[in-house]
Design an enzyme around this catalytic site. Structure first.
Site, PDB file in Angstrom:
ATOM      1  N   LYS A 141       0.809  -1.227   0.000  1.00  0.00           N
ATOM      2  CA  LYS A 141       0.000   0.000   0.000  1.00  0.00           C
ATOM      3  C   LYS A 141       0.846   1.282   0.000  1.00  0.00           C
ATOM      4  CE  LYS A 141      -4.156  -1.883   2.123  1.00  0.00           C
ATOM      5  NZ  LYS A 141      -5.218  -1.689   3.108  1.00  0.00           N
ATOM      6  N   ASP A 167     -10.112   2.927   2.332  1.00  0.00           N
ATOM      7  CA  ASP A 167     -10.281   2.179   3.590  1.00  0.00           C
ATOM      8  C   ASP A 167     -10.977   3.025   4.662  1.00  0.00           C
ATOM      9  OD1 ASP A 167      -9.113  -0.254   2.821  1.00  0.00           O
ATOM     10  OD2 ASP A 167      -7.090   0.454   3.289  1.00  0.00           O
TER      11      ASP A 167
END
Ligand code: ATR
Length: 276
Positions: free
Chosen positions: A66, A103
């Site tokens: 990420k 997220d």
């Protein structure tokens, strides 16, 4: 031409994203497919170049890439810039690859209606807590308290956010009555981890919301305990499904069914899916 999407990670075989996105693509009549891709740790750059070369329309990024993917993208949206982590890449009409992070906002969407004046307690100060805290602040939720075993790490996060306060787990437990929303972000309760509670809930406020981002098992010890107090509980599938739904909408311009997907995954996985 048929579009295709992907998720890259290492490991990747446990990911629920392929079945989630395949279901939505069918439901929304989008002529596309979504595949999991295992990327070797030192092959990220080649993998990203390959995805671009082969015309991937967008992909998700999971652990451990990420942060590392950022230099290989053309642009990074504010949602990802603040926390330095991307979980969704979108190919634009002029063939640029833009990184987003869905997220935190996905987590907020999973809570349903929450009000800006709510007092929110985040338990944990690691990567997941950071993503959620930044998204909450960006969305105007500033009454934030970060409780962490190592309180110094909570302080660092509060300084970075320029909002909220840092406390020990003990203080959080003793002042729990103040909080409208409790967000559990540590690995406690995850399969194979310590099954104890990060804090006791004796002082839980009536009508509080208790959310755990762990979804394996679906009912963590904290969720199980919270249910005894008859409050609304949200398991980790909420965040998983809502972050995926945001990615789906960025790629395809339509919002997929989140409630139906949470139910589908619960039915499929059963109460505990510790064997996966
Ligand atoms: P992630 O990226 O998933 O958030 P992380 O960055 O490793 O993972 O952060 C893990 C968080 O869980 C930290 O807040 C950690 O607390 P410390 O900063 O004190 O290490 C917390 N954590 C992990 N194990 C814990 C335990 N047994 N009890 C309480 N907190 C725990």
């Amino acid at each position: 031409m048929k579009k295709w999407f992907a998720v890259i990670g290492n490991p990747i075989s446990h990911s629920l994203s392929p079945e989630m996105h395949e279901t939505w693509l069918k439901q929304m009549n989008v002529d596309a497919t979504y595949i999991p891709i295992h990327v070797e740790l030192d092959h990220l750059e080649q993998a990203v170049e390959s995805l671009k070369l082969l015309g991937c329309s967008g992909w998700n990024v999971t652990v451990p890439f990420k942060e590392a993917i950022i230099p290989y993208l053309d642009e990074v949206d504010d949602s990802a810039k603040g926390i330095g982590a991307v979980n969704t890449v979108v190919k634009t009409l002029d063939n640029k690859y833009v990184g987003y992070n869905t997220d935190g906002l996905g987590f907020i969407n999973s809570l349903g209606r929450i009000l800006p004046e709510y007092n929110i307690l985040i338990i944990g100060a690691g990567g997941a807590a950071r993503g959620i805290a930044h998204a909450l602040k960006t969305q105007g939720f500033t009454h934030l308290t970060i409780a962490n075993r190592t309180v110094e790490k909570a302080r660092v996060l509060v300084e970075e956010l320029k909002a909220g306060q840092a406390v020990t787990l003990e203080v959080a437990e003793n002042t729990l009555i103040k909080f409208d929303v409790i967000v559990q972000t540590t690995p406690l309760g995850m399969k194979n981890s310590d099954a104890s509670l990060p804090i006791q809930l004796h002082q839980l406020k009536e009508n509080a919301i208790v959310a755990d981002i762990v979804y394996n098992p679906l009912v963590t010890p904290l969720i199980e305990e919270a249910k005894k107090y008859n409050v609304r509980t949200i398991n980790g599938l909420g965040m998983l499904v809502h972050q995926g739904a945001l990615a789906f909408s960025y790629w395809n311009g339509v919002n997929p069914d989140t409630d139906g997907m949470i139910q589908q995954l619960i039915d499929q996985l059963g109460g505990n899916y510790v064997n996966r």
